[in-house]
Design a protein around this motif. Structure first.
Motif, PDB file in Angstrom:
ATOM      1  N   SER A 164       0.807  -1.221   0.000  1.00 35.30           N
ATOM      2  CA  SER A 164       0.000   0.000   0.000  1.00 35.30           C
ATOM      3  C   SER A 164       0.838   1.267   0.000  1.00 35.30           C
ATOM      4  O   SER A 164       0.327   2.348  -0.280  1.00 35.30           O
ATOM      5  CB  SER A 164      -0.925   0.009   1.223  1.00 35.30           C
ATOM      6  N   PRO A 172      -1.565  -5.795   1.334  1.00 36.20           N
ATOM      7  CA  PRO A 172      -2.966  -6.033   0.984  1.00 36.20           C
ATOM      8  C   PRO A 172      -3.155  -7.377   0.287  1.00 36.20           C
ATOM      9  O   PRO A 172      -2.283  -7.834  -0.471  1.00 36.20           O
ATOM     10  CB  PRO A 172      -3.298  -4.873   0.027  1.00 36.20           C
ATOM     11  N   LEU A 217      -3.432  -1.418  -6.738  1.00 34.00           N
ATOM     12  CA  LEU A 217      -4.166  -0.611  -5.780  1.00 34.00           C
ATOM     13  C   LEU A 217      -4.359   0.780  -6.349  1.00 34.00           C
ATOM     14  O   LEU A 217      -3.519   1.305  -7.052  1.00 34.00           O
ATOM     15  CB  LEU A 217      -3.385  -0.508  -4.460  1.00 34.00           C
ATOM     16  N   SER A 252      -5.643   5.057  -2.303  1.00 30.69           N
ATOM     17  CA  SER A 252      -6.038   4.149  -1.235  1.00 30.69           C
ATOM     18  C   SER A 252      -5.332   4.513   0.052  1.00 30.69           C
ATOM     19  O   SER A 252      -4.195   4.949   0.059  1.00 30.69           O
ATOM     20  CB  SER A 252      -5.696   2.699  -1.613  1.00 30.69           C
ATOM     21  N   MET A 273      -2.055   1.074   4.921  1.00 24.75           N
ATOM     22  CA  MET A 273      -2.422  -0.049   5.759  1.00 24.75           C
ATOM     23  C   MET A 273      -2.316   0.357   7.217  1.00 24.75           C
ATOM     24  O   MET A 273      -1.512   1.193   7.590  1.00 24.75           O
ATOM     25  CB  MET A 273      -1.483  -1.231   5.486  1.00 24.75           C
TER      26      MET A 273
END
Length: 651
Positions: free
Chosen positions: A97, A220, A309, A313, A316
């Motif tokens: 991420s 992820p 991703l 986004s 995490m």
């Protein structure tokens, strides 16, 4: 980054100029090929544009390559081609991420007598060199997964592991963001302790030994391969074709010292013209214009490190897995709020009971430090004992998924740090009839040695916790799917009972021992009138954990204080939070002669919402710590604590 280029600040450009001048001055004297600014940027990116550190890295890099025979190797060589095709090392077409590239070394594919260290390292470096041509990898770094799933001792090569760590820790121009050792076998503990010596101190708290279910807390699911619990199909042959295409069609390193070690396949031309699709190449003599670095994105159906991703986004959540190297990765390390024990006593006497209650109420009114999304999913709601006590997402314990059910990873439990130990505890609710199997799955997967229960099964005419173990030695074994629980012995003491349990995993026929500590002297309402019993209980728990860990010997490969201790009451926040608070504060007191109850409670609540459920539990922690300090000689005389007499309250 814009259009695959990295835009440098004026300071960064100046760092490039300085790096190039220093390195090339030496190389000209040595009659070696000079380096280009593009090479400089790689090393500077890896060391946050600190010129001195980047130069050290460059020198270590060359020394490592020379020592291990990583210059001028030929990727058409039969041994190297065979090595590359084993798939023991590969780069995924996805990222974590943060944008870091993901590399995987699969231990079970490594057969030491069939592959020399040099050939294995050549296979790794060949692929890393191509991956590092991507601008995003230069900027965001690399995550290294060492997958030990299904590996045997015969697959492990200590010397090779040391060489890989040596290369990655300070001999390669890429930021090493994390090393994730997945599913480490029990025999791995001994070599693991030695390997930690070869890791830079700053990197130690980025090296984690984790179980497979915990991996998605770092990366992820949509970025992981299917065999590691993700959704990605590994297409290693396409990746190798991409590597060859990249080597063949572009002079990756420009006119640099590094060009000497590019694989010399028959199709590779040392002075080849860059692919026309690669733009913004750095010009050798104009650094100001050169500092927009090329993103190597050749026209291939498989593009190196494409990001699945969305860029927007959210990052995490913080990792909730135990670090295998660092003692200092816990929230509870040095604290600016700490008081010496004498200052602490003065503080408590000044605050009095009313002041401490007010202090607790201020903590209690703060909003939670996280989200409860998983706990609120409809099927998971039935797994929560109380509707108003939910489980944080960012620290929740994840179970291994069963039967491809994505919701089977949920249990109402959170990791909580101990003093200088990440995830020292698992704070959880008392199991429900239908969650006992999940409870034992969690205990098995986390390799738990000790369970602490601070409630009774029945209190005030209500069931506070399911009887999840056989209550008597003569009781019939209790079976929860593939776990058979047997009571081996029970020792009753004045205030607590210790039950030795045997846990049989019928799927593997492996047997483990678990010690179950049940504290019986917490009144139905309020808190204990004296802390002596609780403090004695806590000491026995720690002594048992230490003894059982010692018995494991080299079978344990994690933190030196052992696996997490499961602690539960009914809701898993009141008495559970009190137990964890006292353990952390006592360990701090023993090591530093300082105390920080307020900060400890705040940090625990950031990992397990609502921990320390009542003001009386908060006051009790202060009284108990003073009582402990008196008993252990930290205080010379007992203070007058009459103004802190606890009132009745419930868990």
């Amino acid at each position: 980054m814009e259009n695959g280029s990295m835009t440098l600040t004026q300071e960064q450009k100046q760092a490039v100029v300085e790096f190039v001048e220093i390195i090339n001055h030496t190389r000209k004297v040595q009659n070696k090929t000079i380096i280009s600014p593009s090479i400089a940027v790689k090393f500077l990116c890896a060391r946050k544009f600190d010129v001195a550190r980047a130069i050290t890295l460059f020198k270590q890099h060359e020394e490592t390559r020379l020592r291990e025979g990583l210059f001028g190797f030929n990727c058409s060589d039969k041994l190297l081609k065979t090595e590359l095709q084993t798939q023991k090392f590969t780069i995924l077409p996805t990222r974590d991420s943060t944008g870091a590239a993901i590399a995987i070394f699969t231990a079970r594919y490594h057969i030491p007598h069939l592959s020399s260290h040099q050939t294995t390292l050549q296979g790794i470096v060949y692929q890393l060199d191509v991956a590092l041509e991507n601008i995003k990898t230069q900027k965001c770094g690399l995550v290294f997964i060492y997958d030990m799933s299904d590996s045997k001792y015969a697959n492990f090569d200590y010397d090779l592991s040391q060489k890989i760590l040596t290369l990655l820790k300070g001999g390669y121009p890429a930021k090493l963001k994390k090393v994730l050792i997945v599913t480490a076998p029990l025999w791995f503990k001994a070599p693991f302790k030695i390997l930690r010596l070869f890791v830079r101190e700053k990197l130690r708290d980025r090296v984690f030994t984790i179980s497979l279910p915990q991996l998605i807390q770092h990366i992820p699911k949509e970025s992981l391969p299917k065999h590691l619990g993700g959704t990605v199909d590994i297409e290693h042959n396409k990746w190798l074709a991409y590597c060859l295409n990249s080597m063949t069609n572009s002079d990756k390193y420009g006119n640099s010292a590094m060009s000497d070690h590019i694989c010399n396949s028959n199709n590779t031309k040392k002075d080849s013209v860059p692919d026309p699709k690669v733009n913004n190449l750095i010009k050798e003599n104009d650094v100001d214009e050169e500092c927009a670095i090329v993103k190597n994105n050749l026209s291939s159906t498989w593009s190196c490190n494409t990001v699945n991703l969305r860029e927007e986004s959210s990052p995490m959540p913080p990792s909730s897995v135990s670090s295998g190297f660092s003692d200092d990765d816990s929230l509870h390390c040095d604290s600016s709020q700490s008081l010496t024990i004498s200052q602490f006593v003065d503080y408590v006497l000044k605050k009095k009971r009313a002041g401490l209650i007010k202090e607790y109420e201020e903590i209690k009114t703060r909003s939670p430090d996280g989200t409860f999304s998983a706990a609120r999913i409809r099927p998971n709601l039935l797994k929560n004992r109380y509707t108003d006590v939910l489980c944080y997402d960012h620290t929740r314990v994840l179970l291994a998924q069963s039967d491809k059910d994505p919701l089977s990873d949920y249990i109402h439990a959170n990791f909580v740090d101990g003093y200088k130990q990440k995830n020292a505890f698992i704070s959880t609710q008392g199991p429900l009839p239908h969650t006992c199997v999940d409870f034992w799955r969690m205990a098995w997967e986390q390799q738990v040695l000790v369970i602490v229960m601070t409630t009774k099964v029945f209190e005030c005419g209500k069931v506070k916790c399911e009887q999840y173990w056989p209550p008597e030695e003569s009781s019939e074994d209790q079976v929860y799917q593939n776990f058979k629980i047997s009571t081996i012995s029970i020792n009753q003491f004045d205030n607590y009972a210790v039950t030795r349990l045997q846990v049989l995993n019928t799927n593997t026929n492996e047997v483990r021992r678990v010690s179950h500590f049940r504290f019986n002297s917490w009144p139905d309402f309020g808190v204990p009138h004296s802390a002596v019993a609780m403090l004695d209980f806590l000491g026995k728990v720690r002594k048992c954990q230490s003894s059982m860990l010692q018995d494991l010997g080299d079978k344990w490969a994690g933190h030196q204080r052992g696996p997490p201790i499961i602690v539960h009451c009914s809701a898993g926040i009141g008495r559970t939070g009190t137990f964890c608070t006292l353990d952390i504060c006592i360990n701090r007191l023993e090591e530093t002669n300082t105390v920080d109850i307020k900060g400890t409670v705040e940090r625990i609540r950031s990992q397990r919402a609502y921990s320390i459920q009542t003001s009386e539990q908060y006051v009790f922690c202060h009284l108990a710590l003073i009582e402990y300090a008196l008993a252990r000689g930290f205080l010379s005389s007992p203070p007058d604590l009459s103004d802190l007499k606890p009132l009745d309250d419930s868990d």
